[in-house]
Scaffold this motif. Sequence first.
Motif, short mmCIF file in Angstrom:
data_model
loop_
_atom_site.label_atom_id
_atom_site.label_comp_id
_atom_site.label_asym_id
_atom_site.label_seq_id
_atom_site.Cartn_x
_atom_site.Cartn_y
_atom_site.Cartn_z
N PHE A 309 1.28 6.85 5.35
CA PHE A 309 2.18 6.66 4.22
C PHE A 309 2.29 5.19 3.83
CE2 PHE A 309 6.70 6.10 2.82
CZ PHE A 309 6.59 6.76 1.61
N LEU A 310 2.66 4.35 4.78
CA LEU A 310 2.81 2.92 4.52
C LEU A 310 1.44 2.24 4.49
CD1 LEU A 310 5.73 2.14 7.00
CD2 LEU A 310 5.92 2.58 4.53
N THR A 311 1.37 1.09 3.84
CA THR A 311 0.18 0.24 3.93
C THR A 311 0.40 -0.74 5.08
OG1 THR A 311 -0.51 0.45 1.63
CG2 THR A 311 -1.14 -1.56 2.77
N GLY A 317 -2.47 -11.74 7.34
CA GLY A 317 -2.40 -11.60 5.89
C GLY A 317 -1.02 -11.19 5.42
N TYR A 318 -0.38 -10.29 6.18
CA TYR A 318 0.94 -9.82 5.79
C TYR A 318 1.97 -10.94 5.80
CZ TYR A 318 5.50 -7.67 5.98
OH TYR A 318 6.82 -7.35 5.73
N ILE A 393 4.81 -2.21 2.44
CA ILE A 393 3.69 -2.85 3.13
C ILE A 393 4.26 -3.54 4.37
CG2 ILE A 393 1.83 -4.54 2.96
CD1 ILE A 393 1.92 -4.18 -0.07
N VAL A 394 3.67 -3.29 5.51
CA VAL A 394 4.15 -3.87 6.76
C VAL A 394 3.00 -4.53 7.51
CG1 VAL A 394 6.02 -2.17 6.94
CG2 VAL A 394 3.84 -1.72 8.05
N GLY A 395 3.33 -5.32 8.49
CA GLY A 395 2.32 -6.00 9.28
C GLY A 395 1.93 -5.20 10.52
N PHE A 404 -4.93 1.00 4.03
CA PHE A 404 -4.40 1.17 2.69
C PHE A 404 -3.80 2.57 2.61
CE2 PHE A 404 -5.51 2.04 -1.96
CZ PHE A 404 -4.34 1.44 -2.42
N GLY A 405 -2.47 2.64 2.61
CA GLY A 405 -1.77 3.91 2.74
C GLY A 405 -1.57 4.67 1.45
#
Length: 433
Positions: A309-311, A317-318, A393-395, A404-405
């Motif tokens: 679900f999440l990216t 980068g995050y 978007i999380v790390g 890529f979610g």
Amino acid sequence: MANVLFFFVAFVVLLFLDPHVEGSRLSLTHVDSAAQLTSAERFRRAARRSHSRRQAFEGKWSSPSTVVAVVDYAGDTEYVIDFGIGSPVLPATAILDTGSDLIWTQCVPCLDCLSQPSPYYDPSKSYTFSPVPCSSPFCSNRSLTDIGCGGDRCLYLASYGDGTESTGFLGTETFIFGDGSSIAGVTFGCGFQNNGSLSNSTGIVGMGRGPLSLPSQLNPRKFSYCLTPLDSSAASHLFLGSTASLGGNRGALIGSTPLISSPLTYFSTFYYLSLLGISLGGTRLPIPESVFQLKHDGSGGTIIDSGTFLTLLNQAGYDILREEIIKQVRKPAAELPEVIQDLGIDLCFSFHGASSLPPMPELVFHFQGADMRFPRDKYMAYHDELGLLCSVIVGTQSFSFSIFGNYQQQDMHILFDLEANVLSFVPANCNQL
């Protein structure tokens, strides 16, 4: 008598069917669609599944040499599809997963099976079923034959990151989709001992790049999907074969980027993309290309996954993206309640009581040959009961690759051309396709 005549005619028709589907359209149902949940509850459940899936990926990347069976990730995923199997046709509902390869369903005799919404498939009652012998090329995959062969049948053991397992034998069968399309001779797993979680489905349909996945068994080898928003009541769709086309999205610019493969066979299931960098509000972020690059040893890289679900971005980068979001929003990050921290989300802004949300800068993922553009609501989600606007978007501190979610894939028609090794995409109103 009428039923006998019907099945005889069906059998004759099946004999003359091409073993590969020319084109088919299937409806995808979100796993939480039948539950009476608020939008916030749906979001939290999906985010928790992302982290279960992330932990499964972590285990695979951290110790690949210790894994002795198929290790995939479909137990904690997002979408299921309805189809028919066998002759006479038995209804089935299976988890769709682009992060795994094997197609399997629970079968009689069920020595240990999970509850499911329809009867268990019984191969002895289908005249189009055939067992796959140990001499089959499909049995040359060591990960499918760790428990050996029995009665000249190819046995498999599939284990998934959330603890779900299936043991059974391989067979070939006719699959029938909702639009009437039939695929004869599909190789699948007949699982007679299964445990874990199947999200109230009958099995799993692997959509990965391995030889046993559904796309690999079709001709031509291409498929596309269009995912409706999480809180939409409309079904999402999967298109197989000739129906997988972006031509109907008139006026929208189609982007295309190469699908790349891992140098390690062990990771060949996954669809890697060449993510070169990220921009926010027209500012190219100072993220080295190596942060998202697939390395020669198989580490790193960016995969696209329908089941997450999440990216999840490489932490290096995050961290740069997170800092830039705060800088451009010009507002301090909010203190996070425990319910948000439990989701692994670490960036929210407080807008409690605000009559409207402020505009935010456009986010752009720069892939090789194409850019994906995301307005605010494609990378931030508003939790109205908390008054928080949070990043989706999380790390990923514990591993080097990125995912890529599907939250960012919503309302985007995405085409996988496995012959040309190209992924194409275009913005779309998925509930209108």
